[in-house]
Design an enzyme around this catalytic site. Structure first.
Site, PDB file in Angstrom:
ATOM      1  N   ALA A 187      13.575 -51.868  64.138  1.00 43.74           N
ATOM      2  CA  ALA A 187      14.111 -53.105  64.704  1.00 43.74           C
ATOM      3  C   ALA A 187      13.375 -54.308  64.134  1.00 43.74           C
ATOM      4  CB  ALA A 187      14.003 -53.084  66.235  1.00 43.74           C
ATOM      5  N   GLY A 209      13.043 -56.515  60.130  1.00 43.13           N
ATOM      6  CA  GLY A 209      13.860 -57.445  59.342  1.00 43.13           C
ATOM      7  C   GLY A 209      15.297 -56.993  59.193  1.00 43.13           C
ATOM      8  N   ARG A 224      12.122 -64.640  59.953  1.00 45.83           N
ATOM      9  CA  ARG A 224      13.245 -63.875  59.392  1.00 45.83           C
ATOM     10  C   ARG A 224      13.852 -62.878  60.380  1.00 45.83           C
ATOM     11  NH1 ARG A 224       8.469 -62.012  57.878  1.00 45.83           N
ATOM     12  NH2 ARG A 224       8.021 -59.784  57.957  1.00 45.83           N
ATOM     13  N   LYS A 253       9.372 -54.656  69.742  1.00 48.00           N
ATOM     14  CA  LYS A 253      10.518 -55.114  68.949  1.00 48.00           C
ATOM     15  C   LYS A 253      11.813 -54.489  69.446  1.00 48.00           C
ATOM     16  CE  LYS A 253       8.369 -56.322  64.524  1.00 48.00           C
ATOM     17  NZ  LYS A 253       8.352 -56.080  63.064  1.00 48.00           N
ATOM     18  N   ASN A 280       8.615 -47.930  55.468  1.00 50.26           N
ATOM     19  CA  ASN A 280       7.559 -47.095  54.901  1.00 50.26           C
ATOM     20  C   ASN A 280       8.100 -45.732  54.491  1.00 50.26           C
ATOM     21  OD1 ASN A 280       6.613 -44.898  57.073  1.00 50.26           O
ATOM     22  ND2 ASN A 280       7.176 -46.772  58.155  1.00 50.26           N
ATOM     23  N   ALA A 330       6.757 -42.637  54.586  1.00 54.19           N
ATOM     24  CA  ALA A 330       6.557 -41.465  55.452  1.00 54.19           C
ATOM     25  C   ALA A 330       7.670 -41.336  56.489  1.00 54.19           C
ATOM     26  CB  ALA A 330       5.193 -41.559  56.133  1.00 54.19           C
ATOM     27  N   CYS A 383      15.851 -36.450  46.805  1.00 53.18           N
ATOM     28  CA  CYS A 383      16.370 -35.859  45.572  1.00 53.18           C
ATOM     29  C   CYS A 383      15.791 -36.548  44.340  1.00 53.18           C
ATOM     30  CB  CYS A 383      17.900 -35.943  45.536  1.00 53.18           C
ATOM     31  SG  CYS A 383      18.710 -34.604  46.441  1.00 53.18           S
ATOM     32  N   CYS A 397     -16.098 -45.672  41.022  1.00 52.92           N
ATOM     33  CA  CYS A 397     -17.226 -46.330  40.368  1.00 52.92           C
ATOM     34  C   CYS A 397     -16.892 -47.782  40.020  1.00 52.92           C
ATOM     35  CB  CYS A 397     -17.646 -45.568  39.122  1.00 52.92           C
ATOM     36  SG  CYS A 397     -16.322 -45.308  37.915  1.00 52.92           S
ATOM     37  N   CYS A 454      16.339 -30.747  50.243  1.00 55.01           N
ATOM     38  CA  CYS A 454      17.686 -30.336  50.646  1.00 55.01           C
ATOM     39  C   CYS A 454      18.226 -29.131  49.897  1.00 55.01           C
ATOM     40  CB  CYS A 454      18.657 -31.510  50.524  1.00 55.01           C
ATOM     41  SG  CYS A 454      18.952 -32.078  48.833  1.00 55.01           S
TER      42      CYS A 454
END
Length: 586
Positions: free
Chosen positions: A21, A23, A55, A68, A114, A116, A157, A170, A427
């Site tokens: 919920a 943008g 936005r 939200k 995202n 995940a 896919c 480093c 799939c």
């Protein structure tokens, strides 16, 4: 379903699940309600931040800090009080939102930000056999994709490479040369002081740096102080998070320590330790103080020191009262801390300093969100959803929003949907994947967290070795296999061409992981590679040839037979499989 949705009231009969919920989600909910859909479910774990208001037009200033999903629902109900919306202020990855939950919906519409969560919803829709409309935006660009199990390719896919770039430890700890190196170091320091400590995010000078070996490295290692031998968290707790002591250690003592590694500075400009006594103090509460400054210009070192002190005080109070903190680009003290820290370190190493606005974009790996892009993509999601409800599958497309019009003056370009990829490890009928790694160094815990969860998108995996014994090395049941986490895969007999059966009960997802053992992945310190993944099974090596076969092959290679190229061709094919273009290097 066709009989239900060919009439004009199909939108009132459909049950839609909106995931996100923010943008896109705000625009999507508004569109669905105004189009006449009356049975909606919406989920979002996030709360409203001030930065969302430019936005995400369903929210107002008095909504800041609230859910939200709840606020978006309350606002769109003003457009149509008769609409029935069920809200969830939770994570869609929660076990309660299983395949049975997803089966109740006619269509699922993603408005996520995202990888995940997208991967998880993709697998839940595959498990529940529910159509999914996937979407995403980045700046002026965006796209909408229809996903249908067995008919069109799924989200996985086309394997996605992470946009987040990693940097050698480093370089971050010893020899930063770009602003991003200092920003990453600042985020690591935040976690060492206030977050959950990660040994891979150590901020102390790295004496294992190959450039700091021999005499220089030995001197540096022998000169370690009691402070550097302690964990950073233990040390700051002992000094009660005193900002000036933290400043002195991180930007003075540790820099002096780095300078003892003289080999590092033969071809580089050496860093200059911070001298607090030479800095002009900024008056507390001054009208022209730091917090009145705009975010568009770099702060002076004096300003950075002032902001560092204030943010450490604020964050330490929050840490003491709430426990581990998570860095968030929209949290002011956290963002101030990283900006100040990165710019002080940049100054020490003669690197260009950045404004808070720039640091926020780089630290969050952010592409600016644009309201009109979200609105266009949300409209396309609804149009594709209507095609699904009418079962006009032939008219479904992938809609691509371009930054500039094409030669035909089109901003939205339709692209035909592809068939599912046979080697897709999400799939395919029997998903398999090949992982190349060093079984002597990869731990079970690292394999679970970085390979199965982070890269392959599993949530709660169980892993069994196909060794004829049913050896279980990872269990989703808490406490069952935690003792295995620090042991290597090789400890359990996992070696070249071992097969691991991985099962995620929550996602109703099974995957066979074929292991290829390699000791060559991590040789380059500048480009460390821990493992590679390809979405296909590894070739099984042929059995050792008999003595007579070896003699035959020798004659063939000498040109005495009609198939003289056969042995050479087979070897070439085996090499090409291991060097496949589909390999994703992390």
């Amino acid at each position: 379903m066709a009989a239900l949705y060919t009439d004009r009231n199909f939108n009132k009969k459909a049950k839609i699940f909106v995931v996100g919920a923010g943008g896109i989600g705000c625009e999507l909910l508004k569109n669905l309600v105004l189009t006449g859909f009356t049975n909606l479910h919406v989920i979002d774990l996030d709360t409203i931040d001030v930065s969302n208001l430019n936005r995400q037009f369903l929210f107002q200033r008095d909504h800041v800090g609230q859910s939200k999903a709840v606020c978006a629902t309350n606002t769109v109900k003003l457009f149509n009080p008769a609409v029935n919306i069920t809200t969830y202020h939770e994570s869609v990855i929660s076990p309660k939102f299983n395949a049975e939950f997803f089966k109740q919906f006619t269509v699922v519409m993603n408005a996520l930000d995202n990888l995940a969560a997208r991967t998880h919803v993709n697998r839940m829709c595959l498990a529940a056999n529910v159509p999914l409309v996937e979407s995403g935006t980045g700046g002026y660009k965006g796209q909408v994709q229809v996903i249908k199990k067995g008919k069109y390719e799924c989200y996985e896919c086309n394997q996605k490479k992470s946009d987040v770039k990693s940097y050698p430890g480093c370089t971050i700890r010893n020899t930063p040369s770009e602003p991003i190196h200092c920003i990453v170091w600042g985020k690591h320091l935040f976690n060492q002081l206030f977050g959950e400590p990660d040994p891979d995010q150590d901020v102390s000078p790295d004496t294992a740096d190959p450039e700091a070996v021999a005499e220089a490295g030995a001197v540096a290692a022998s000169s370690e102080t009691e402070t550097t031998r302690k964990s950073t968290r233990q040390w700051v707790e002992n000094i009660d998070y005193n900002p000036d002591k933290i400043l002195h250690k991180m930007f003075h003592d540790d820099i002096l320590y780095l300078l003892t590694m003289d080999k590092l500075w033969k071809t580089r400009k050496p860093p200059v330790p911070l001298d607090l006594s030479q800095l002009q103090k900024i008056g507390e509460g001054s009208e022209n103080g730091v917090y009145a400054l705009k975010d568009q210009r770099p702060w002076s070192i004096q300003e950075c020191v002032h902001v560092f002190r204030e943010s450490v005080r604020s964050l330490s109070r929050e840490y003491k009262s709430s426990g581990y903190l998570t860095w968030d680009k929209d949290d002011k003290p956290a963002m101030d801390f990283v900006t100040a820290t990165a710019n002080i370190r940049a100054s020490i190493f003669s690197i260009e300093q950045k404004s808070k606005f720039d640091v926020k974009s780089m630290a969050g790996n952010i592409i600016p969100a644009i309201a009109t892009t979200n609105a266009i993509i949300a409209g396309q999601i609804v149009l594709e959803g209507m095609k699904i409800l009418r079962e006009d599958w032939s008219k479904c497309t992938m809609s691509i929003l371009q930054r500039r019009p094409t030669n035909r003056r089109k901003l939205i370009v339709p692209s035909p949907l592809e068939r599912p990829r046979e080697s897709c490890y999400a799939c395919a009928e029997r998903p398999e994947v090949t992982v190349t790694l060093n079984t002597d160094t990869m731990t079970v815990g690292g394999f679970e967290e970085r390979v199965l969860k982070k890269h392959l998108g599993m949530v709660a995996p169980d892993v069994e070795i196909e060794d004829g014994k049913g050896t279980i090395i990872i269990s989703s049941e808490e406490g069952e296999t935690e003792q295995n986490n620090d042991k290597t895969l090789g400890h359990f007999g996992v070696s070249n061409h071992s097969r691991l059966k991985c099962d995620d009960f929550l996602q109703e997802y099974e995957l066979v992981v074929n292991i290829l053992h390699s000791t060559l992945l991590s040789e380059s310190r500048e480009n460390p590679v821990e493992f590679t993944v390809s979405g296909s099974a590894a070739p099984v090596p042929p059995p050792p040839p008999s003595a007579s076969a070896l003699q035959t092959n020798k004659r063939l290679s000498e040109g005495t037979g009609s198939n003289s190229l056969t042995p050479r061709k087979r070897n070439r094919e085996e090499i090409e499989v291991e060097d496949n273009d589909d390999l994703i290097v992390l």
